[in-house]
Structures are given as C-alpha cells and as structure tokens.
Design a protein around this motif. Structure first.
Motif, PDB file in Angstrom:
ATOM      1  N   ASP A  40       0.745  -1.291   0.094  1.00 18.91           N
ATOM      2  CA  ASP A  40      -0.155   0.086   0.057  1.00 18.91           C
ATOM      3  C   ASP A  40       0.859   1.362  -0.268  1.00 18.91           C
ATOM      4  O   ASP A  40       0.766   2.227  -0.711  1.00 18.91           O
ATOM      5  N   PHE A  41       1.961   1.271   0.648  1.00 17.06           N
ATOM      6  CA  PHE A  41       2.815   2.303   0.697  1.00 17.06           C
ATOM      7  C   PHE A  41       3.462   2.784  -0.495  1.00 17.06           C
ATOM      8  O   PHE A  41       3.726   3.927  -0.792  1.00 17.06           O
ATOM      9  N   VAL A  42       3.676   1.567  -1.293  1.00 19.64           N
ATOM     10  CA  VAL A  42       4.571   1.866  -2.423  1.00 19.64           C
ATOM     11  C   VAL A  42       3.437   2.081  -3.702  1.00 19.64           C
ATOM     12  O   VAL A  42       3.663   1.789  -4.821  1.00 19.64           O
ATOM     13  N   ARG A  99       8.469  -2.354 -10.501  1.00 20.10           N
ATOM     14  CA  ARG A  99       9.513  -3.275 -10.217  1.00 20.10           C
ATOM     15  C   ARG A  99      10.422  -2.768  -9.059  1.00 20.10           C
ATOM     16  O   ARG A  99      10.895  -3.212  -8.109  1.00 20.10           O
ATOM     17  N   LYS A 100      10.787  -1.208  -9.617  1.00 21.76           N
ATOM     18  CA  LYS A 100      11.622  -0.655  -8.555  1.00 21.76           C
ATOM     19  C   LYS A 100      10.822  -0.380  -7.196  1.00 21.76           C
ATOM     20  O   LYS A 100      11.378  -0.426  -5.995  1.00 21.76           O
ATOM     21  N   LEU A 101       9.723  -0.090  -7.311  1.00 22.51           N
ATOM     22  CA  LEU A 101       8.471   0.140  -5.992  1.00 22.51           C
ATOM     23  C   LEU A 101       8.562  -1.211  -5.333  1.00 22.51           C
ATOM     24  O   LEU A 101       8.644  -1.082  -3.961  1.00 22.51           O
ATOM     25  N   GLU A 114      10.616  -3.442  -5.163  1.00 24.32           N
ATOM     26  CA  GLU A 114      11.895  -3.892  -4.668  1.00 24.32           C
ATOM     27  C   GLU A 114      12.135  -3.078  -3.238  1.00 24.32           C
ATOM     28  O   GLU A 114      12.592  -3.569  -2.353  1.00 24.32           O
ATOM     29  N   LEU A 115      11.548  -1.746  -3.467  1.00 27.75           N
ATOM     30  CA  LEU A 115      11.793  -0.965  -2.062  1.00 27.75           C
ATOM     31  C   LEU A 115      10.750  -1.605  -1.155  1.00 27.75           C
ATOM     32  O   LEU A 115      11.266  -1.548   0.039  1.00 27.75           O
ATOM     33  N   ALA A 116       9.669  -2.134  -1.378  1.00 26.71           N
ATOM     34  CA  ALA A 116       8.740  -2.652  -0.352  1.00 26.71           C
ATOM     35  C   ALA A 116       9.625  -3.941   0.124  1.00 26.71           C
ATOM     36  O   ALA A 116       9.401  -4.239   1.178  1.00 26.71           O
ATOM     37  N   ARG A 117      10.155  -4.767  -0.802  1.00 26.56           N
ATOM     38  CA  ARG A 117      10.889  -5.832  -0.290  1.00 26.56           C
ATOM     39  C   ARG A 117      11.867  -5.760   0.510  1.00 26.56           C
ATOM     40  O   ARG A 117      12.152  -6.308   1.593  1.00 26.56           O
ATOM     41  N   ALA A 142       9.908   9.689   2.632  1.00 26.82           N
ATOM     42  CA  ALA A 142       9.159   9.344   3.652  1.00 26.82           C
ATOM     43  C   ALA A 142       9.797   8.114   4.479  1.00 26.82           C
ATOM     44  O   ALA A 142       9.657   7.924   5.815  1.00 26.82           O
ATOM     45  N   ILE A 143      10.475   7.229   3.930  1.00 25.73           N
ATOM     46  CA  ILE A 143      11.084   6.228   4.421  1.00 25.73           C
ATOM     47  C   ILE A 143      12.317   6.799   5.251  1.00 25.73           C
ATOM     48  O   ILE A 143      12.443   6.401   6.494  1.00 25.73           O
TER      49      ILE A 143
END
Length: 261
Positions: free
Chosen positions: A145-147, A165-167, A169-172, A204-205
């Motif tokens: 949800d965040f990404v 896919r970049k997003l 990857e950020l969630a992962r 945000a992170i």
C-alpha cells in the motif's frame, strides 16, 4: 580520511578500502562515513568505481585491503546475508522479482527471522508460527500500500513495469526492517511520473530514521534527495559536499566533461 562533523557516530564507515582485480585497481583507498539518518549520494563518471564500491559495502565482493564497519563492527569479510542481519540491505539497478510469484509473495520472502523457517517450530509452536505469518502478511500488505501497489498484491510480478518493479524492490527491502538501505540507481529506466513516486517514498522512509546510500546518474534526483554527495573518479574519492557545492566544483566538472575514467 573523510570524517563526519562532530555528532552521533557513523552508522557505516569505509576506511582506506581498495579493490584490485589483477593489475586493475577498481577502488583505490576510499574512505568515507555515512551519518545516521542522512541520504548520501555516490556519483561519478562511467568507470569511476561506483558499482564496485557499492558491491564492497553490500558484501557482494570482499575488499583487497581496508575496513568496512557497520556501527563499530568490522564486517569487511562478512557475507551480504550477514550484513542484512545487521540492518544493511540493498536494491538492484535491475530488479529481479520472482516473476510467477505474486507481489505479496515476493515481499513476504524478504521477511527475516520467522519461526516457521525452522522445521520443528511448525510442530512445537504452531500458534506462534501462525501469529508470525499473519503479522508478516499484514506488514507486507501495508508496504505494498505504501508503494502504491496494493491493488496488484495478488498479481504475478511479471505484469509490472520497470518503475513498478523498483517500487516492489523498495517494499521488499523494507520488509527486512533495515537501518541502512543501499539504493542502486533507483531512477534507471523509470518514467517521470513513477520517478516522482519513488522520490516521495524514499523521503518518507528517510523521515522514519532510515539511512540511505545511493548510486545515481540522475543528477536532478540526487540534488533533490541527497543531504551530501560523494564524487568518485578513477577509483578514488574526488570530493564531497552538498549537491550544489559539488556541482560547481571544477574537479567534478573536469571529471565529467574531461573524460575521467
């Protein structure tokens, strides 16, 4: 050696690190520190040694000499997996999710320290295993949800665009709850609208206290995101400073326009 100003101790330190491949020196006595909570950029012309430096910090390759510290711990010879356990995680320039697994499943695979990973725990502590699995699933959905990918949570990862896919990857990466994230060219292959989302999510992170070290060729992104920038040329640290300062440094202009390798 480059040192941080007086303040909290660095979360990551590189001390006189070199990497040699036969007669080629890819990284030559590099030293720098990453301060807690900052977004630090690493830039330089093609062939400057940025990717090798990144791989050294991530643990993908071992240094020929020098030290890499996470906090006060020397991790120079530790594997990338061990460094993840210490709170250091990385993304890749070309994300490679498991294409036939759903987005949710891809994120869940990044969860660390699950009791269910141990065979006997499933028989001896089934309640604990179920509770952890439920919590992990909830966390993974929150990150999707965040990404902005929650609507695709149950779709296979192969349907995603390069930017999506970049997003993912950020969630992962966030699923592992890292303290430091190494970002490898997050803007590469991303369209303008999704790039704005990525920039916003990184900010945000970072506001939660997570530290970033990123390699990026998109200088506009670097200037918008980074508190401080390191410039490499010919395997060495050329200069460091704010994005505005380094962009006006004659040595940086010469490195980019004068053909430094």
């Amino acid at each position: 050696m480059t040192t941080a100003d007086a303040g909290p101790p660095p979360v990551l330190s590189v001390r006189q690190v070199s990497k040699r491949y036969g007669g080629l020196t890819a990284v030559d006595a590099m030293s720098f520190e990453v301060r807690p909570g900052e977004i630090l950029g690493l830039i330089g012309p093609n062939g400057a040694g940025k990717t090798t430096m990144f791989d050294l910090v991530a643990g993908s390759v071992a240094p020929s000499s020098g030290q890499i510290l996470i906090g006060k711990d020397d991790v120079s010879r530790e594997s990338a997996h061990r460094r993840i356990g210490r709170g250091l995680a990385r993304t890749f320039q070309i994300p490679k999710p498991f294409p036939e697994l759903s987005l949710l499943e891809n994120v869940l695979l990044a969860r660390q320290g699950q009791a269910g990973e141990q065979l006997f725990a499933n028989f001896l502590m089934p309640g604990r295993v179920r509770a952890q699995e439920a919590a992990a699933r909830e966390k993974a959905m929150e990150l999707l949800d965040f990404v902005l990918l929650k609507r695709l949570a149950h779709e296979p990862a192969r349907v995603l665009s390069g930017g999506q896919r970049k997003l993912l990857e950020l969630a992962r990466v966030m699923m592992a709850e890292p303290a430091i994230i190494l970002l490898d060219e997050p803007a590469a292959g991303v369209n303008a609208s999704l790039l704005e989302v990525i920039i916003d999510r990184i900010r945000a992170i970072n506001e939660t206290g997570v530290t970033f070290l990123l390699i990026e060729h998109n200088i506009d992104m670097v200037s918008r995101l980074c508190h401080r920038v390191l410039v490499m040329a010919s395997g060495q640290l050329l200069c460091e400073g704010t994005p505005d300062a380094v962009s006006q440094d004659p040595r940086v202009i010469e490195a980019y326009l004068g053909g430094a390798a």
